[in-house]
Design an enzyme around this catalytic site. Sequence first.
Site, PDB file in Angstrom:
ATOM      1  N   SER A 136      22.654 -35.365  39.073  1.00 30.08           N
ATOM      2  CA  SER A 136      22.055 -34.889  37.818  1.00 30.08           C
ATOM      3  C   SER A 136      20.802 -34.101  38.156  1.00 30.08           C
ATOM      4  O   SER A 136      20.234 -34.272  39.255  1.00 30.08           O
ATOM      5  CB  SER A 136      21.694 -36.093  36.932  1.00 30.08           C
ATOM      6  OG  SER A 136      20.878 -35.711  35.848  1.00 30.08           O
ATOM      7  N   TYR A 144      17.410 -44.287  35.607  1.00 33.26           N
ATOM      8  CA  TYR A 144      18.535 -43.354  35.719  1.00 33.26           C
ATOM      9  C   TYR A 144      18.265 -42.349  36.836  1.00 33.26           C
ATOM     10  O   TYR A 144      19.144 -42.099  37.675  1.00 33.26           O
ATOM     11  CB  TYR A 144      18.739 -42.632  34.388  1.00 33.26           C
ATOM     12  CG  TYR A 144      19.825 -41.577  34.420  1.00 33.26           C
ATOM     13  CD1 TYR A 144      21.162 -41.940  34.515  1.00 33.26           C
ATOM     14  CD2 TYR A 144      19.519 -40.220  34.359  1.00 33.26           C
ATOM     15  CE1 TYR A 144      22.168 -40.979  34.546  1.00 33.26           C
ATOM     16  CE2 TYR A 144      20.509 -39.253  34.383  1.00 33.26           C
ATOM     17  CZ  TYR A 144      21.832 -39.644  34.488  1.00 33.26           C
ATOM     18  OH  TYR A 144      22.826 -38.690  34.521  1.00 33.26           O
TER      19      TYR A 144
END
Length: 246
Positions: free
Chosen positions: A143, A157
């Site tokens: 990501s 995350y």
Amino acid sequence: MNKGIEGKVVLITGGSTGIGAEVARLLAARGSRVAVAARRADKLEAVVAEIVGNGGVARAYTLDVTDKHQVEAVVAAVVKDFGKLDVLINNAGLMPIRPMSEVNTDEWDAMIDVNLKGTLYGIASALPRFLAQESGHIINLSSVAGVKVFAPGGTVYSGTKFAVSAISEGLRQEVGDKVRVTSIAPGAVDSDLKHSTSGTAKDTVLDFYKQAIPAASVARAIAFAIEQPDNVDVNEIVLRPTHQTF
């Protein structure tokens, strides 16, 4: 350049919706035989039926990536059903955004189990087979939060996605002479991932995702990495909406 895609057997985790489903559709349309794996059997079957209805080759496999025994069993089943495995796409992921001060350890555990351990379990199952055949391609979904820390709210995350990026690069250095390794780092993408967030950050996340690009954009990036000649390894692709600053 379908030549680099056609005929390859590709296993996609988290393949029932979003990025995974779009990757399955695109690769199948370009001649790959796709194994689509995820927890939700009904959605899996719908994706596979669509691909087959359009003339592609696909099979569904129910899979919880947090169970390493299930991951091994699915990889073994794919090899048995298709005769080989050429590409593993570790796509399954969770993204519950919440300030660390709220101390939701259940969400932390879930992200570590799915985003990090799920990726490792996929590698553990596919890598010995790839090394034995001296070919293969492992594609891990990281990501932009694995490039720059997404805080406040996305700290854990980001930690899992930084780990995925680091593992991808380390793996490339270890086995890159035989196995290609690619890390894909998307920004805001229109998928179910944004619905992982509940509580105080939910509205903020949904507002952020109004700028999201289609999952098909990520599918094209993944196809680009796969279609390269065997002597070309695309190590990392970062893509985000044009107006996304983070």
